[in-house]
Design a protein around this motif. Structure first.
Motif, mmCIF file in Angstrom:
data_model
loop_
_atom_site.group_PDB
_atom_site.id
_atom_site.type_symbol
_atom_site.label_atom_id
_atom_site.label_comp_id
_atom_site.label_asym_id
_atom_site.label_seq_id
_atom_site.Cartn_x
_atom_site.Cartn_y
_atom_site.Cartn_z
ATOM 1 N N GLN A 44 0.830 -1.206 0.000
ATOM 2 C CA GLN A 44 0.000 0.000 0.000
ATOM 3 C C GLN A 44 0.865 1.257 0.000
ATOM 4 O OE1 GLN A 44 -3.330 0.287 -0.565
ATOM 5 N NE2 GLN A 44 -3.122 -1.899 -1.007
ATOM 6 N N GLU A 45 2.173 1.089 0.021
ATOM 7 C CA GLU A 45 3.072 2.236 -0.107
ATOM 8 C C GLU A 45 3.429 2.501 -1.571
ATOM 9 O OE1 GLU A 45 6.452 2.296 2.457
ATOM 10 O OE2 GLU A 45 5.283 1.649 4.190
ATOM 11 N N THR A 46 3.698 1.434 -2.323
ATOM 12 C CA THR A 46 4.126 1.584 -3.715
ATOM 13 C C THR A 46 3.070 1.146 -4.724
ATOM 14 O OG1 THR A 46 5.066 -0.636 -3.816
ATOM 15 C CG2 THR A 46 6.522 1.158 -3.057
ATOM 16 N N GLY A 47 2.127 0.319 -4.302
ATOM 17 C CA GLY A 47 1.142 -0.241 -5.215
ATOM 18 C C GLY A 47 1.625 -1.499 -5.904
ATOM 19 N N ASN A 48 2.879 -1.897 -5.663
ATOM 20 C CA ASN A 48 3.442 -3.076 -6.323
ATOM 21 C C ASN A 48 2.726 -4.349 -5.883
ATOM 22 O OD1 ASN A 48 5.329 -1.424 -7.509
ATOM 23 N ND2 ASN A 48 6.975 -1.988 -6.125
ATOM 24 N N LEU A 49 2.545 -5.251 -6.830
ATOM 25 C CA LEU A 49 1.998 -6.576 -6.563
ATOM 26 C C LEU A 49 3.168 -7.554 -6.562
ATOM 27 C CD1 LEU A 49 -0.284 -8.724 -6.373
ATOM 28 C CD2 LEU A 49 -0.337 -8.696 -8.879
ATOM 29 N N TYR A 50 3.288 -8.316 -5.498
ATOM 30 C CA TYR A 50 4.357 -9.313 -5.379
ATOM 31 C C TYR A 50 3.740 -10.697 -5.425
ATOM 32 C CZ TYR A 50 7.041 -5.296 -3.823
ATOM 33 O OH TYR A 50 7.647 -4.067 -3.754
ATOM 34 N N LEU A 51 4.306 -11.571 -6.276
ATOM 35 C CA LEU A 51 3.860 -12.959 -6.367
ATOM 36 C C LEU A 51 5.034 -13.867 -6.036
ATOM 37 C CD1 LEU A 51 2.227 -11.392 -8.870
ATOM 38 C CD2 LEU A 51 1.384 -13.688 -9.164
ATOM 39 N N ALA A 52 4.826 -14.785 -5.120
ATOM 40 C CA ALA A 52 5.851 -15.766 -4.775
ATOM 41 C C ALA A 52 5.483 -17.097 -5.422
ATOM 42 C CB ALA A 52 5.943 -15.927 -3.252
ATOM 43 N N LYS A 53 6.465 -17.766 -5.966
ATOM 44 C CA LYS A 53 6.273 -19.092 -6.562
ATOM 45 C C LYS A 53 5.129 -19.098 -7.574
ATOM 46 C CE LYS A 53 8.184 -21.480 -2.603
ATOM 47 N NZ LYS A 53 8.015 -22.494 -1.589
ATOM 48 N N VAL A 54 5.357 -18.455 -8.697
ATOM 49 C CA VAL A 54 4.347 -18.352 -9.756
ATOM 50 C C VAL A 54 3.879 -19.740 -10.179
ATOM 51 C CG1 VAL A 54 3.962 -17.596 -12.132
ATOM 52 C CG2 VAL A 54 5.236 -16.140 -10.558
ATOM 53 N N GLU A 55 2.573 -19.867 -10.308
ATOM 54 C CA GLU A 55 1.939 -21.121 -10.710
ATOM 55 C C GLU A 55 1.245 -20.911 -12.060
ATOM 56 O OE1 GLU A 55 2.210 -23.905 -9.149
ATOM 57 O OE2 GLU A 55 2.982 -23.254 -7.200
ATOM 58 N N PRO A 56 0.922 -21.998 -12.772
ATOM 59 C CA PRO A 56 0.258 -21.850 -14.076
ATOM 60 C C PRO A 56 -1.040 -21.048 -14.005
ATOM 61 C CG PRO A 56 1.062 -24.091 -13.819
ATOM 62 C CD PRO A 56 1.274 -23.405 -12.500
ATOM 63 N N TRP A 57 -1.774 -21.136 -12.910
ATOM 64 C CA TRP A 57 -3.037 -20.401 -12.809
ATOM 65 C C TRP A 57 -2.835 -18.907 -12.539
ATOM 66 C CZ3 TRP A 57 -1.893 -24.617 -9.656
ATOM 67 C CH2 TRP A 57 -1.434 -24.321 -8.388
ATOM 68 N N ASP A 58 -1.581 -18.463 -12.367
ATOM 69 C CA ASP A 58 -1.287 -17.038 -12.216
ATOM 70 C C ASP A 58 -1.180 -16.324 -13.560
ATOM 71 O OD1 ASP A 58 -1.102 -17.059 -9.381
ATOM 72 O OD2 ASP A 58 0.949 -17.843 -9.511
ATOM 73 N N VAL A 59 -1.144 -17.098 -14.644
ATOM 74 C CA VAL A 59 -1.003 -16.529 -15.982
ATOM 75 C C VAL A 59 -2.271 -15.762 -16.350
ATOM 76 C CG1 VAL A 59 -0.835 -17.124 -18.433
ATOM 77 C CG2 VAL A 59 0.636 -18.259 -16.767
ATOM 78 N N GLY A 60 -2.087 -14.565 -16.884
ATOM 79 C CA GLY A 60 -3.219 -13.747 -17.306
ATOM 80 C C GLY A 60 -2.854 -12.285 -17.313
ATOM 81 N N ASN A 61 -3.862 -11.435 -17.316
ATOM 82 C CA ASN A 61 -3.662 -9.988 -17.360
ATOM 83 C C ASN A 61 -3.907 -9.367 -15.992
ATOM 84 O OD1 ASN A 61 -2.996 -9.478 -20.142
ATOM 85 N ND2 ASN A 61 -5.067 -10.159 -20.614
ATOM 86 N N TYR A 62 -2.966 -8.540 -15.550
ATOM 87 C CA TYR A 62 -3.043 -7.846 -14.272
ATOM 88 C C TYR A 62 -3.172 -6.349 -14.531
ATOM 89 C CZ TYR A 62 -1.548 -12.168 -12.038
ATOM 90 O OH TYR A 62 -1.472 -13.461 -11.588
ATOM 91 N N THR A 63 -4.114 -5.719 -13.851
ATOM 92 C CA THR A 63 -4.338 -4.284 -13.989
ATOM 93 C C THR A 63 -4.336 -3.647 -12.607
ATOM 94 O OG1 THR A 63 -5.711 -4.666 -15.931
ATOM 95 C CG2 THR A 63 -5.900 -2.512 -14.869
ATOM 96 N N CYS A 64 -3.519 -2.612 -12.443
ATOM 97 C CA CYS A 64 -3.465 -1.880 -11.185
ATOM 98 C C CYS A 64 -4.541 -0.800 -11.175
ATOM 99 C CB CYS A 64 -2.089 -1.236 -11.010
ATOM 100 S SG CYS A 64 -1.945 -0.275 -9.483
ATOM 101 N N VAL A 65 -5.247 -0.691 -10.058
ATOM 102 C CA VAL A 65 -6.265 0.348 -9.884
ATOM 103 C C VAL A 65 -5.878 1.174 -8.666
ATOM 104 C CG1 VAL A 65 -8.696 0.840 -9.436
ATOM 105 C CG2 VAL A 65 -8.050 -1.107 -10.878
ATOM 106 N N VAL A 66 -5.748 2.480 -8.894
ATOM 107 C CA VAL A 66 -5.403 3.411 -7.818
ATOM 108 C C VAL A 66 -6.646 4.209 -7.470
ATOM 109 C CG1 VAL A 66 -3.901 5.304 -7.100
ATOM 110 C CG2 VAL A 66 -3.054 3.580 -8.707
ATOM 111 N N THR A 67 -6.964 4.248 -6.177
ATOM 112 C CA THR A 67 -8.139 4.988 -5.711
ATOM 113 C C THR A 67 -7.692 6.112 -4.795
ATOM 114 O OG1 THR A 67 -9.487 2.986 -5.824
ATOM 115 C CG2 THR A 67 -10.348 4.802 -4.490
#
Length: 104
Positions: free
Chosen positions: A26-49
């Protein structure tokens, strides 16, 4: 201050409640993923409010693809550590030390 960050995964809100592998700073907005799995594949969109203005804006989708050849090439993980020599704290106060390892 006053900003909140969320992520959309394949056009649906990314629920991180009971997920120990994914974290949104919540300081940078960065998304961190540990140990990427096949179901993590797709499109990621950041939304700032902006909480005060009650307005949100989303960035462009960022695709995550899984390499099947096992080759990282120029994207090999790189660990950089930047800590101050000394961290000062008053007796009885709280201190937060963060540690992140990033890789692509």
């Amino acid at each position: 201050p006053g900003l909140s960050y969320t992520w959309i995964f394949n056009n649906q809100s990314l629920d991180l409640q009971d997920d120990g592998r994914r974290f949104v700073s919540q300081e940078t907005g960065n998304l961190y993923l540990a140990k990427v799995e096949p179901w993590d594949v797709g499109n990621y969109t950041c939304v700032v409010t902006n909480l005060e203005a009650q307005q949100s804006v989303g960035g462009p989708p960022t695709p995550l693809t899984l390499r099947t050849d096992g080759v990282m090439g120029e994207y090999e993980p790189k660990i950089e550590v930047h800590f101050p020599e000394t961290t000062y704290a008053a007796k009885g106060s709280s201190v937060r030390l963060e540690c992140f390892a990033l890789g692509k």
